[in-house]
Structure formats: C-alpha cells, structure tokens
Design a protein around this motif. Structure first.
Motif, PDB file in Angstrom:
ATOM      1  N   LEU A   1      27.404  72.032  48.966  1.00 40.02           N
ATOM      2  CA  LEU A   1      26.376  71.844  47.952  1.00 40.02           C
ATOM      3  C   LEU A   1      26.428  72.952  46.897  1.00 40.02           C
ATOM      4  N   HIS A   2      26.609  74.193  47.329  1.00 39.19           N
ATOM      5  CA  HIS A   2      26.749  75.287  46.368  1.00 39.19           C
ATOM      6  C   HIS A   2      27.951  75.045  45.444  1.00 39.19           C
ATOM      7  N   LEU A   3      29.050  74.585  46.004  1.00 36.34           N
ATOM      8  CA  LEU A   3      30.245  74.337  45.188  1.00 36.34           C
ATOM      9  C   LEU A   3      30.037  73.159  44.243  1.00 36.34           C
ATOM     10  N   ALA A   4      29.411  72.101  44.737  1.00 41.38           N
ATOM     11  CA  ALA A   4      29.157  70.934  43.884  1.00 41.38           C
ATOM     12  C   ALA A   4      28.261  71.308  42.725  1.00 41.38           C
ATOM     13  N   GLU A   5      27.288  72.168  42.965  1.00 45.14           N
ATOM     14  CA  GLU A   5      26.399  72.616  41.885  1.00 45.14           C
ATOM     15  C   GLU A   5      27.164  73.415  40.838  1.00 45.14           C
TER      16      GLU A   5
ATOM     17  N   GLY B   1      28.572  64.219  44.022  1.00 49.63           N
ATOM     18  CA  GLY B   1      29.976  63.836  44.063  1.00 49.63           C
ATOM     19  C   GLY B   1      30.757  64.323  45.258  1.00 49.63           C
ATOM     20  N   VAL B   2      30.141  65.054  46.195  1.00 53.76           N
ATOM     21  CA  VAL B   2      30.855  65.513  47.388  1.00 53.76           C
ATOM     22  C   VAL B   2      31.215  64.308  48.250  1.00 53.76           C
ATOM     23  N   GLN B   3      32.473  64.259  48.677  1.00 52.82           N
ATOM     24  CA  GLN B   3      32.933  63.207  49.579  1.00 52.82           C
ATOM     25  C   GLN B   3      32.780  63.699  51.011  1.00 52.82           C
ATOM     26  N   ILE B   4      31.939  63.019  51.781  1.00 50.46           N
ATOM     27  CA  ILE B   4      31.664  63.407  53.164  1.00 50.46           C
ATOM     28  C   ILE B   4      32.286  62.386  54.101  1.00 50.46           C
TER      29      ILE B   4
END
Length: 431
Positions: free
Chosen positions: A52-56, A207-210
């Motif tokens: 989440l930190h990276l996606a932000e 947009g993170v693919q989980i």
C-alpha cells in the motif's frame, strides 16, 4: 504437559476474527508470468503495508500470498495495538548511539499513527479503540513503569500516560492479581483481520495485483530478481520478503535468524452485563512476563485472552483447557463462562527481540522477527521498505544497522536449544 504439532491448512483458522469477518477474499491464483516494479512475498501486515505504501507512491506492485490474505500471525494475534518494539530501546544504544535510539523510538510510535491514518483515509471498519494498560505482578514491574513513564515524557510522547495504584487499577480491571499499572491512552486494540483485509482492498483499488494460494517456491536474488511460484513467475525490479514465521526455507539466511514460536488465543461467549465484572473500561491489557498474558474485551463483549507462547513451536494437547486455566488465574469469576473460539499459530522470534530489517543480494529487501509485538511495527516496516525502494533509505539504513545473529544449532537444533534457553526467563517470571 503433552505437546502436539499445530494443525493448519491453507484457509483461515477457525478464530473469532474469521467468524466475525463478514467477507471472504477471492483474489486469484497466479498461473502466468508477470513483470512488475515490486514483488512482495507475504500477504500479512508487513506485506500489505509495504504494498500500500508503494502503491501510494505510484509503483506497480504484485503481492504473493501462499494461503489467504492475513492468514498467518496477522489474522490470529491478540488485536493489541502497541507502539514501540518488544525490546528495550536502550539495547540499541551501543550500535546506534543516543540519537539513533531516539530516532528508533520515534519510529516505534509512528506505527500506531500509520494505522490511524489508514483507517481514516480508506474508511476501514476494524473495531479500532484506544486505551491500553501494562499491569504489574511484582514490585520491580512498578519500578519499570515509573522509568518508562519518565522516558516517554522526556522524549515528548504526545498522549496521556499515568501510573495507577492497585486500587485504581482494580477499579478498571477486576482482578486481584496486580499491584498497579501504567495506563496509556495512545495505544489500544482492533480487529486485526478486518484491518489487513481493509488495507488489501485499499491497495487493490490503487492497482496492486494480489494473488492468494500462490506460494513462492524459489527466489532468484540480484539486480533483476525473479520469484517462482507453484504455477507462475514474477520478474521484478525489487522484491520485499515479508513471510516472517511462515517463510519456511525460501531464504535460509532469514530462516536461521527467525524462530517460529507457537502462541494461542481464546474468546469467550459474549459476557453481556457480566463484562463489567471483568473490566469497567474496554482496555487492552498486558502483563510484563516473558511468557505474558494479554487480553481485551471485543466490541461484542467477549473476553479475548492470549498467551501460552511455546518456543518449541508445538501446541498443548488441550489448548482450550490450557488457556481457560490461564484466564481463570486472572478472572476466577469467569469459571462458568463458555469458550466459543480457540486458535493459535506461529509468530517469528528474533534472538534479541528486535525486528529485523535489511537487504539481501541486489534489490531484495526483507522485514521479519517482530517477536509477538507486530501489529504497529509491521506498518512502520512497510513504510521503511517503501522508502528504501523509492531511494530514500536513511531511516531504513538506520534500522538495518543493527546486526542479527543466527540462532545456534543449525536448522534442526535451533528450535529445541532456544526453547531450553527460554526456561531461564520463565524461571525469572516466577521469582
């Protein structure tokens, strides 16, 4: 006490948290090749916080979880939101110096703030409430509380803290076991599985693919790392390894420094009006022993009670009865209350109780070893990992300066040797 191996599968354990979740995750299983900026191994607090930190920050991120999001210690812990770390910050002074210790202390408090900000920013319903109390079993505990209070005040802790006499504590926590306490209004409690899944939804919205049921089976380290799963592969510019106690032997260097220990929790039937016979305020509570008890009242009035940490990694033959007896030592008035849920799992223990943050070969980073104190620190570590990936590694480097030795005994003997060593500290608890 007879011990047995923990029985686990790839779905969530039958905990109070899973039963009250109100949703089930349906992220796909990876079955192809993917190229991304960052591949995160592990879908617990460390991994999801990092993602989440990276996606932000605008990065393309892939999260690989071998089971379900929040499946491990993240979704099974006692739900206690506590800042700082499980070691004394003064233990870092030799390696980090006075200013370094102060910086680490400030970072330790930041983990709580990150969670508060996340809950507000993304509208995460996770039963977040504030109010926490350390409780004293011995006079030396009260002396320690006084020193903690002075230290926190000197460092500028912004929340109310105060020492409680035996009678003051007894008015809040209805147990005759304690000599007093240290109340902290800046720490608290939450539903950890709801928090993790809420953060995963937020990450996915950015947009993170989980991928669930997607176990990493091989990691090629270096400047262009590659992660192989059971049915797919991820090529990434960076990798963050966040498997902690459930990493297995994917990275032997990390496994040798992080020992899985078993810990257990029970939740009673709803207490109704009898909840006031346990606590007159919804506090999260911990005692100060190495083999500590911790407990709190859930939003539906259950006592959620944890402890019985076992450094062999095994479970008591009858976990429910073992935990029930521990609970009754604190609250004998609950002798006729039913236990609705019993669960346990593994937590990652570092030899010095200090979380481990660092870099392997090339662009491979890791975070692990929270030693039973991970809800807030995992969120901080995710932020530090994201800072390092984005080229701002000053705080990451400070924390990574502390060197962590492997457990003695090698792969097969490190667990029994450490369990034997912990008998010394359990003995101290009795003195």
């Amino acid at each position: 006490m007879f011990l047995r191996p923990l029985q686990e599968n790839r779905e969530h354990v039958a905990s109070y948290y899973a039963a009250t979740l109100g949703e089930h995750t349906t992220y796909p299983t990876l079955a192809e090749r993917i190229d991304t900026d960052v591949c995160v191994i592990g879908g617990g607090f460390s991994g999801i916080s990092t993602a989440l930190h990276l996606a932000e920050r605008g990065y393309r991120v892939v999260v690989l979880e071998g089971n379900r999001i929040g499946w491990g210690a993240t979704g099974r812990n006692g739900g206690q939101l506590i800042g700082g770390f499980s070691m004394d910050a003064d233990d870092l002074r030799k390696d980090l110096g006075k200013e370094g210790v102060h910086a680490v202390w400030r970072m330790g408090q930041e983990g709580v703030d990150i969670i508060k900000q996340r809950v507000a920013a993304y509208g995460i319903d996770c039963d977040l409430r504030f109010g926490y109390c350390d409780v004293a079993l011995k006079p030396r505990d009260l002396e320690s509380f006084t020193m903690d209070l002075v230290r926190q005040q000197e460092l500028g802790y912004p929340h109310t803290m105060r020492l409680l006499s035996r009678d003051e504590l007894r008015s809040l926590v209805k147990s005759d076991l304690y000599l007093g306490g240290l109340l902290n209004e800046g720490y608290g409690q939450l539903h950890p599985l709801k928090l993790c899944l809420g953060e995963a939804r937020a990450a996915a919205s950015l947009g993170v693919q989980i991928f669930e049921q997607t176990r990493a089976v091989k990691l090629e380290q270096g400047e262009h790392p590659v992660v192989h799963t059971e049915h797919g592969v991820v090529h990434a510019k960076y990798v963050a390894v966040c498997g902690d106690a459930y990493l297995g032997e994917l990275v032997p260097q990390l496994s040798s420094r992080n020992l899985p220990a078993a810990s257990f929790v029970i939740a009673t039937a709803p207490l109704g009006e009898r909840a006031k016979d346990v606590m007159t305020r919804e506090l999260a509570v911990c005692d100060t022993r190495w083999a500590l008890d911790y407990y709190r009242l859930s939003v539906d009035g259950r006592l959620v009670f944890g402890g019985a940490c076992n450094y062999t990694g095994l479970a008591p033959a009858n976990v429910t009865e073992t935990m029930r007896q521990k609970m009754l030592k604190v609250f004998p008035q609950l002798h006729d209350v039913a236990i609705d849920y019993t669960w346990g799992g593994q937590i990652g223990i570092s030899m010095n109780r200090i979380p481990q943050l660092g870099r392997l070969k090339g662009n491979v980073f890791y975070a692990q070893g929270y030693s039973g104190h991970g809800v807030a620190p995992t969120h901080l570590m995710g932020k530090l990992l994201a800072e390092a990936v984005s080229g701002h590694a000053e705080r990451f480097d400070l924390f990574a300066r502390y060197k962590h030795l492997p457990f003695p005994g090698g792969k097969w003997m490190r667990q029994p040797l450490y369990a034997l060593g912990m008998l010394y500290y359990r003995t101290l608890d009795l003195l």
